[in-house]
Design a protein around this motif. Structure first.
Motif, mmCIF file in Angstrom:
data_model
loop_
_atom_site.group_PDB
_atom_site.id
_atom_site.type_symbol
_atom_site.label_atom_id
_atom_site.label_comp_id
_atom_site.label_asym_id
_atom_site.label_seq_id
_atom_site.Cartn_x
_atom_site.Cartn_y
_atom_site.Cartn_z
ATOM 1 N N LEU A 90 70.954 113.964 44.051
ATOM 2 C CA LEU A 90 71.888 113.437 43.053
ATOM 3 C C LEU A 90 71.390 112.162 42.385
ATOM 4 N N LYS A 91 70.495 111.451 43.065
ATOM 5 C CA LYS A 91 69.948 110.194 42.541
ATOM 6 C C LYS A 91 71.054 109.202 42.195
ATOM 7 N N ASN A 92 72.109 109.271 42.954
ATOM 8 C CA ASN A 92 73.252 108.384 42.725
ATOM 9 C C ASN A 92 74.002 108.276 44.048
ATOM 10 N N ARG A 93 74.071 107.067 44.562
ATOM 11 C CA ARG A 93 74.618 106.876 45.903
ATOM 12 C C ARG A 93 76.117 107.214 45.975
ATOM 13 N N ASP A 94 76.874 106.799 44.951
ATOM 14 C CA ASP A 94 78.323 107.071 44.975
ATOM 15 C C ASP A 94 78.597 108.575 44.977
ATOM 16 N N SER A 95 77.870 109.292 44.122
ATOM 17 C CA SER A 95 78.064 110.744 44.079
ATOM 18 C C SER A 95 77.664 111.370 45.409
ATOM 19 N N ALA A 96 76.579 110.866 45.993
ATOM 20 C CA ALA A 96 76.132 111.405 47.278
ATOM 21 C C ALA A 96 77.195 111.178 48.356
ATOM 22 N N GLU A 97 77.817 110.008 48.330
ATOM 23 C CA GLU A 97 78.877 109.731 49.322
ATOM 24 C C GLU A 97 80.052 110.695 49.127
ATOM 25 N N THR A 110 63.381 106.006 49.298
ATOM 26 C CA THR A 110 63.071 106.357 50.672
ATOM 27 C C THR A 110 61.603 106.712 50.763
ATOM 28 N N GLU A 111 61.187 106.876 51.966
ATOM 29 C CA GLU A 111 59.791 107.237 52.158
ATOM 30 C C GLU A 111 59.482 108.544 51.436
ATOM 31 N N SER A 112 60.493 109.442 51.468
ATOM 32 C CA SER A 112 60.258 110.751 50.861
ATOM 33 C C SER A 112 60.101 110.647 49.355
ATOM 34 N N ASP A 113 60.751 109.633 48.726
ATOM 35 C CA ASP A 113 60.623 109.486 47.287
ATOM 36 C C ASP A 113 59.199 109.148 46.882
ATOM 37 N N ALA A 114 58.516 108.470 47.769
ATOM 38 C CA ALA A 114 57.171 108.040 47.424
ATOM 39 C C ALA A 114 56.183 109.198 47.486
ATOM 40 N N LEU A 115 56.619 110.288 48.081
ATOM 41 C CA LEU A 115 55.711 111.417 48.229
ATOM 42 C C LEU A 115 55.968 112.452 47.150
ATOM 43 N N GLY A 116 54.924 113.028 46.644
ATOM 44 C CA GLY A 116 55.086 114.106 45.683
ATOM 45 C C GLY A 116 55.465 115.370 46.408
ATOM 46 N N PRO A 117 55.879 116.403 45.674
ATOM 47 C CA PRO A 117 56.319 117.639 46.309
ATOM 48 C C PRO A 117 55.224 118.312 47.123
ATOM 49 N N LEU A 135 71.346 114.659 56.048
ATOM 50 C CA LEU A 135 71.996 115.330 54.922
ATOM 51 C C LEU A 135 72.319 114.345 53.795
ATOM 52 N N PHE A 136 72.672 113.122 54.182
ATOM 53 C CA PHE A 136 72.960 112.084 53.183
ATOM 54 C C PHE A 136 71.678 111.758 52.406
ATOM 55 N N SER A 137 70.594 111.700 53.132
ATOM 56 C CA SER A 137 69.299 111.444 52.499
ATOM 57 C C SER A 137 68.978 112.556 51.498
ATOM 58 N N ILE A 192 63.068 115.308 55.555
ATOM 59 C CA ILE A 192 63.418 114.123 54.762
ATOM 60 C C ILE A 192 63.813 113.007 55.732
ATOM 61 N N PRO A 193 63.286 111.810 55.544
ATOM 62 C CA PRO A 193 63.660 110.720 56.447
ATOM 63 C C PRO A 193 65.154 110.424 56.366
ATOM 64 N N ASP A 194 65.749 110.147 57.527
ATOM 65 C CA ASP A 194 67.177 109.819 57.562
ATOM 66 C C ASP A 194 67.466 108.548 56.768
ATOM 67 N N ILE A 195 68.692 108.436 56.322
ATOM 68 C CA ILE A 195 69.156 107.192 55.688
ATOM 69 C C ILE A 195 70.385 106.737 56.474
ATOM 70 N N PRO A 196 70.475 105.440 56.798
ATOM 71 C CA PRO A 196 71.656 104.966 57.527
ATOM 72 C C PRO A 196 72.923 105.275 56.734
ATOM 73 N N LEU A 197 73.961 105.665 57.473
ATOM 74 C CA LEU A 197 75.194 106.066 56.809
ATOM 75 C C LEU A 197 76.096 104.864 56.563
ATOM 76 N N PRO A 198 76.597 104.709 55.351
ATOM 77 C CA PRO A 198 77.612 103.664 55.145
ATOM 78 C C PRO A 198 78.919 104.087 55.818
ATOM 79 N N ASP A 199 79.660 103.109 56.354
ATOM 80 C CA ASP A 199 80.927 103.428 57.036
ATOM 81 C C ASP A 199 81.908 104.128 56.108
#
Lengths: 237, 180
Positions: free
Chosen positions: B41-48, B104-111, B33-35, A57-64
């Motif tokens: 989760l399809k939700n940035r806050d939850s992912a954080e 992300t680039e990965s979202d554009a790709l199918g499984p 891992l964040f990616s 999976i491509p990396d994503i920049p991390l928020p601080d």
């Protein structure tokens, strides 16, 4: 069901790692993992098989904010000191006992939190703070013995979380057996509830709270079944 | 992810309480891992939040890592994924996931496409490619998006029994292939 049957074990371990084993079946399997090295090994083997799927999976920049949040949780004392400067309570640091300081800070924080939203000063008349062995706050409890409002705020509880176990909160009334107030969140936002009249009446005769370590989902008996790991006194405001 | 030997060195130092090493470990591993979390989760806050919870666990439990758990990156992936799965399952009854997640680039790709996009075809990718398309799709979707059997039936418009069979047989084939 014989979970140690190789074919079944293999299948359950694979679906556990994949994530398709869920709900009660997942919890039961986690309990079995605790009991059997063979089951844990099967899970570890599958993790090694399929986790590399994530590597592409491509990396994503991390928020601080993520790292700041991590630092705040692993160094709560630094966070406490920073907050102390902001609130101007420097005189607290004249206190000789760091335990007293951290407890006092936690109470101030509880007040601060409760005074933020909604801004109703009379909503809070009790607080309790659960600390770890280093007297760093893990949870803040606040309540109102008239309205029954009750809130649990995890501060750094994630640090003491135990896999496949739940923390359950108990009132220790002056007379009678402990009464459960439910499971403690280990992360996330403040959890608020309104106590039933029955629980509220127990709270009114309670001077202390305790947390026991229970199976996922809480004590199956209505009384503590695991060790009491934390205790806190209720402080009237 | 970074070289495993470097990750091992940093994890060992983390277990000794070295916060600088812990930060380096985080900086090297967390972007991937964040990616993964955002994708699940399809939700940035939850992912954080999941990332914070997972890395706090890494800090406190670094000394519990051992070689039976596989590479350090495997162990870290497990910690983050299981937290993310817990979060997904706890959200689903009351809190639908939003669509406002990073593209992300990965979202554009199918499984079926994304797993072979790496420059080097590794062992797992080669074995996934040996599965039939339906088996591969079911396994990759459940791993990457945390989908349950039931959700896979909706996504693939296939009966539950068929989905279970694809996954069971796909995993068996994967295991055989990886053991060779």
């Amino acid at each position: 069901m014989n979970y140690l049957k190789p074919e079944l074990l293999e299948h359950l371990a694979a679906e556990y790692v994949l994530g398709t084993l869920h709900g009660g079946a997942r919890r039961r399997f986690e309990q079995l993992m605790m009991e059997s090295y063979r089951i844990r090994s099967a899970v570890w083997e599958w993790e090694q098989h399929i986790n590399p799927m994530a590597n592409n999976i491509p990396d994503i920049p991390l928020p601080d904010s993520i790292w700041k949040g991590i630092q705040q949780r692993i160094n709560p004392q630094d966070f406490a000191q920073a907050a102390d400067k902001q609130t101007g309570w420097r005189s607290l640091f004249l206190w000789q006992s760091w335990g007293a300081v951290s407890t006092a800070f936690a109470i101030i924080l509880a007040l601060f939190i409760s005074l933020q939203t909604p801004p109703k000063v009379d909503q809070l008349n009790q607080v309790a703070v659960f600390n770890n062995e280093q007297n760093e706050p893990l949870w803040l409890i606040s309540s109102n013995t008239e309205t029954g409002q009750f809130a649990i705020k995890p501060i750094n509880a994630q640090a003491v979380a135990v896999d496949n176990k739940a923390f359950e909160l108990w009132m220790l009334p002056t007379n009678g057996q402990p009464k459960s107030l439910g499971l403690m969140p280990v992360s996330g936002k403040k959890q608020e509830m309104v106590l039933s009249p029955q629980l509220l009446s127990v709270l009114q005769s309670t001077q202390g709270l305790a947390i026991s370590l229970e199976p996922p989902g809480g004590s199956p008996t209505g009384l503590p079944t695991g060790p009491v790991v934390y205790q806190a006194s209720i402080i009237e405001l | 992810m970074a070289e495993q030997a470097e990750l091992m060195r940093l994890l060992q130092a983390t277990a000794q309480g070295n916060q600088q090493s812990f930060e380096q470990l985080y900086q090297l591993t967390a972007p991937n891992l964040f990616s993964m979390c955002i994708r699940m989760l399809k939700n940035r806050d939850s992912a954080e939040e999941v990332m914070q919870e997972a890395f706090v666990k890494v800090w406190h439990h670094a000394s519990e890592y051992h070689q039976d758990r596989g590479q350090v990156s495997t162990w870290l992936t497990s910690i983050v994924r299981y937290r993310a799965l817990d979060r997904i399952r706890s959200q689903k009854p009351t809190e639908p996931l939003d669509d406002d997640h990073d593209q992300t680039e990965s979202d554009a790709l199918g499984p079926l496409e994304w797993t072979i996009k790496g420059t080097e075809m590794n062992e797992l990718e080669a074995c996934l490619d040996e599965l039939n398309d339906r088996q591969k799709e079911a396994i990759v979707l459940s791993f990457m998006e945390g989908l349950t059997h039931q959700e896979l039936t909706e996504r693939t418009e296939s009966p539950l029994g068929t989905i279970k069979s694809w996954i069971r047989r796909g995993l068996q084939s994967l295991k055989r292939c990886l053991a060779q």
